[in-house]
Design a protein around this motif. Structure first.
Motif, short mmCIF file in Angstrom:
data_model
loop_
_atom_site.label_atom_id
_atom_site.label_comp_id
_atom_site.label_asym_id
_atom_site.label_seq_id
_atom_site.Cartn_x
_atom_site.Cartn_y
_atom_site.Cartn_z
N LYS A 122 0.83 -1.20 0.00
CA LYS A 122 0.00 0.00 0.00
C LYS A 122 0.86 1.24 0.00
O LYS A 122 0.52 2.27 -0.61
N TYR A 123 2.00 1.20 0.69
CA TYR A 123 2.92 2.33 0.74
C TYR A 123 4.31 1.85 0.31
O TYR A 123 4.57 0.66 0.17
N GLY A 124 5.19 2.80 0.11
CA GLY A 124 6.55 2.44 -0.26
C GLY A 124 6.82 2.66 -1.73
O GLY A 124 5.95 3.07 -2.50
N GLN A 125 8.06 2.36 -2.13
CA GLN A 125 8.48 2.58 -3.50
C GLN A 125 7.96 1.48 -4.43
O GLN A 125 7.83 0.32 -4.03
N PRO A 126 7.68 1.84 -5.68
CA PRO A 126 7.30 0.81 -6.65
C PRO A 126 8.45 -0.17 -6.86
O PRO A 126 9.62 0.18 -6.73
N LYS A 127 8.11 -1.39 -7.18
CA LYS A 127 9.11 -2.43 -7.41
C LYS A 127 9.11 -2.83 -8.88
O LYS A 127 8.06 -3.01 -9.49
N ALA A 184 16.47 0.31 -3.96
CA ALA A 184 17.40 0.04 -2.86
C ALA A 184 17.84 -1.43 -2.80
O ALA A 184 18.63 -1.81 -1.95
N GLY A 185 17.29 -2.23 -3.72
CA GLY A 185 17.65 -3.64 -3.75
C GLY A 185 16.76 -4.54 -2.91
O GLY A 185 17.03 -5.74 -2.80
N ASN A 186 15.71 -3.98 -2.30
CA ASN A 186 14.78 -4.79 -1.52
C ASN A 186 13.93 -5.64 -2.46
O ASN A 186 13.32 -5.14 -3.41
#
Length: 407
Positions: free
Chosen positions: A130-135, A158-160
């Motif tokens: 729902k939140y955070g950077q697109p992957k 960031a490599g996540n």
């Protein structure tokens, strides 16, 4: 059914850097609607925008090297903006459905050491949580990178990584072909398949009345081609699929064609189908080969609006050419009404006609101009001072444009 909410084009001819709508890199932008009309004086870049859409579609079908050479493009060196050493770059922001999370597609094309165009980088990404950077679920640089199968998983800047079990290392054998063309053909890569099908469904209309006058000799076809030379084949297909619906469509169209009392299909002995137009004042019908350019163009546009399974994005250049100006406001209204609900179809149009623009709202219209450096700039009509307010007072937008309140 996908919908384009925004597009950014960089280093493509006069389009040094233009942004329309909402993007991952331009979140405060207003998402593009179902009807997008682009206006501006001659030479400001309207045809270049249309060609940029065609170029993207050609890159998918033919590969980037052949796409650069198709038509009158003249190769990468003639496509890239003058005095520019950076790659041609596109960013698209799209949703597969109104409820799905947006997907960003980025494509950069450059020249290799031998002077041939290749895919420098290509990327598809979507926010998973729902939140955070697109992957990223497809990320290639010079044909090397990774792809994610299924509807979940990806990797951020960031490599996540989420769902590493869905990740596949990629090394394309040909870096002149798009990665989505390869992985979009495999059902397990659902999100890539959906985006590729969206891009494949784009239709760029270059309707030529002389082509539409040809007597068809091929089989029924579901879609008009770019020039409209298969108009009768499409009519035959629609008639064969659902005769009652097709005749209903003809009755609806004939009421919108000036001077036409009736349109009916005529089956020939060899199984082909042609259309007969009954003009007011004449007892005998005329076939399409005898109809005026304007009547054929209007008929083709209305037939395009009635596709049984519509293309998701349709781009029409200057529909006013060859048409009496009094018909244009009605045509624009029909086009806008046809795409006004849902996201089954999105329509892009370039025009010089204030009569066409009179049927539209400020948020439907984008204005191209040239800056001092000679490159194109673009701005939504709704963002000009007073235009939105004056339009709300029932002053027609085309009249405001003609009177130079904007543009």
């Amino acid at each position: 059914m996908g919908k384009l909410e925004g597009i950014k084009i960089e280093n493509y001819g006069s389009l040094k850097s233009i942004t329309m709508g909402k993007l991952l890199s331009h979140q405060h932008g207003r998402p593009l609607g179902n009807m997008v009309t682009i206006i501006g004086p001659s030479g400001t870049g309207k045809s270049t925008i249309a060609d940029a859409f065609g170029f993207l579609a050609d890159c998918l079908e033919k590969g980037v090297e052949e796409a650069c050479d198709l038509g009158n493009r003249g190769g990468f060196q003639h496509l890239v903006s003058q005095n520019c050493n950076a790659p041609i770059h596109f960013e698209l922001y799209y949703r597969e459905t109104s409820k799905s999370k947006p997907i960003t597609y980025e494509l950069s094309i450059a020249l290799d050491r031998s002077g041939r165009p290749y895919v420098l980088s290509e990327r598809l990404r979507q926010r998973i949580e729902k939140y955070g950077q697109p992957k990223s679920f497809l990320y290639l640089q010079n044909g090397i990178g990774y792809a994610y199968a299924g509807t979940e998983g990806g990797q951020d800047d960031a490599g996540n990584i989420s769902r590493p079990d869905n990740k596949v290392d990629v090394h394309l054998s040909d870096n002149r072909k798009l990665g989505i063309a390869t992985y979009g053909a495999m059902a397990q890569y659902n999100r890539i398949v959906d985006f590729m099908n969206f891009l494949k469904s784009w239709y760029l209309c270059y309707f030529a009345p002389d082509s539409a006058r040809q007597v068809p000799y091929s089989a029924p076809q579901p879609y008009l081609n770019r020039t409209g030379s298969n108009l009768n084949n499409v009519a035959q297909y629609m008639c064969r699929e659902d005769p009652k619906a097709f005749n209903r469509i003809l009755r609806e169209i004939q009421d919108k064609l000036p001077g036409i009392a009736k349109i009916e299909p005529k089956a020939l002995e060899n199984g082909q189908l042609v259309l007969r137009f009954y003009e007011e004042g004449f007892s005998e019908p005329f076939y399409s080969s005898r109809m005026s350019d304007g009547t054929l163009k209007l008929f083709a546009y209305y037939l395009l609006l009635h596709e049984r399974i519509p293309r998701q994005l349709v781009f029409i250049e200057e529909p006013e050419n060859g048409l009496y100006h009094h018909y244009l406001t009605n045509l624009a209204s029909e086009m806008k009404d046809n795409v006004s609900f849902g996201s089954r179809k999105q329509l892009f149009v370039t025009t010089h006609s204030p009569f066409f623009v009179n049927a539209l709202a400020p948020q439907d219209v984008w204005v191209l101009e040239k800056d001092k450096s000679g490159f194109s700039t673009i701005k939504c009509a709704a963002d000009y001072d007073f235009v939105k307010e004056m339009s709300a007072e029932n002053i027609l937008l085309g009249d405001l444009w003609y009177s130079k309140y904007f543009g």
